[in-house]
Design a protein around this motif. Structure first.
Motif, mmCIF file in Angstrom:
data_model
loop_
_atom_site.group_PDB
_atom_site.id
_atom_site.type_symbol
_atom_site.label_atom_id
_atom_site.label_comp_id
_atom_site.label_asym_id
_atom_site.label_seq_id
_atom_site.Cartn_x
_atom_site.Cartn_y
_atom_site.Cartn_z
ATOM 1 N N GLY A 98 0.779 -1.231 0.000
ATOM 2 C CA GLY A 98 0.000 0.000 0.000
ATOM 3 C C GLY A 98 0.810 1.280 0.000
ATOM 4 O O GLY A 98 0.237 2.367 -0.010
ATOM 5 N N TYR A 99 2.157 1.150 0.001
ATOM 6 C CA TYR A 99 2.988 2.360 0.060
ATOM 7 C C TYR A 99 4.087 2.317 -0.988
ATOM 8 O O TYR A 99 4.726 1.287 -1.218
ATOM 9 N N GLU A 103 4.619 6.929 0.334
ATOM 10 C CA GLU A 103 3.346 7.562 -0.037
ATOM 11 C C GLU A 103 2.254 6.499 -0.165
ATOM 12 O O GLU A 103 2.445 5.475 -0.835
ATOM 13 N N SER A 104 1.112 6.753 0.460
ATOM 14 C CA SER A 104 -0.008 5.822 0.374
ATOM 15 C C SER A 104 -0.621 5.875 -1.021
ATOM 16 O O SER A 104 -0.915 6.956 -1.543
ATOM 17 N N PRO A 120 4.024 -0.072 5.669
ATOM 18 C CA PRO A 120 3.309 0.830 6.575
ATOM 19 C C PRO A 120 3.927 0.722 7.967
ATOM 20 O O PRO A 120 4.266 -0.375 8.421
ATOM 21 N N ASN A 143 6.464 5.432 7.065
ATOM 22 C CA ASN A 143 6.090 4.386 6.096
ATOM 23 C C ASN A 143 7.144 4.160 5.017
ATOM 24 O O ASN A 143 6.804 3.908 3.858
#
Length: 207
Positions: A98-99, A103-104, A120, A143
């Motif tokens: 997810g990163y 950055e998400s 994360p 993250n």
């Protein structure tokens, strides 16, 4: 069972525990090594699921085999896991979590390269930077953990400033005295061992 170090309420919080065996030598080659060491690490998937999943996937893929412990600071830690560059400037998460470089993002396709996959933060899990604990290296940004990890020697008290910033995800349950020995080797700027320290193999002993 090793006593827990940290604020975890109950050992059941740790979830499934995976054990990883790691062999390390200090020398210019394995044949003329000045020392050979084996350590056992417990990984706590219940409180750092992404970190443990990524670490185990890297172990199973052989990514940590024949890599360098590139950073050593006495009374602090030893750091390795950069399978890309072996100097602290490389390494990434084992898959999409997810990163992308901290950055998400919603989709892996939005990230320009798999080498930018990061983890994360799972740092507020109750585990602290106490002797023999294993934690994830990252930049100053949240993250941004990838594949690099660091291990505390057994002669420290606690690195309180790292708590709830870096994610502690495991503990050395056998051979932590070897981490202390390696943390005391001679280094040159910037904290690189004069004589190389090499992780020869990492294997999952149970899953």
């Amino acid at each position: 069972s090793v006593p827990l170090t940290g604020c975890v309420n109950d050992e059941s919080d740790l979830g499934e525990i995976t054990t990883v065996s790691m062999t390390i030598y200090h020398g210019y080659s394995i044949d003329n090594a000045t020392s050979n060491h084996t350590i056992e690490i417990e990984l706590y998937s219940g409180i750092a699921p992404s970190h443990v999943d990524s670490f185990v996937k890297h172990v199973n893929a052989g990514m940590y085999n024949n890599t360098t412990i590139h950073r050593v600071i006495d009374d602090f830690m030893i750091q390795g896991g950069d399978f890309e560059k072996n100097n602290g400037l490389g390494g990434h998460a084992a898959q999409w979590y997810g990163y992308c470089d901290g950055e998400s993002m919603n989709w892996a396709d939005d990230c320009s390269s798999e080498t930018l996959y990061t983890l994360p933060d799972e740092a507020e899990n109750g585990l602290r930077h106490l002797p023999c604990m294993v934690s994830m290296a990252k930049t100053a940004e949240p993250n941004t953990g990838g594949s690099q990890f660091f291990i505390m020697p057994d002669d420290i008290t606690e690195h309180t400033w790292l708590n709830e910033v870096h994610t502690v995800f495991g503990k050395v349950i056998s051979g932590c005295e070897h981490i202390t020995t390696l943390s005391e080797v001679e280094t040159v700027n910037p904290d690189r061992p004069v004589v190389p320290i090499i992780i020869t193999s990492t294997t999952v002993s149970n899953e």
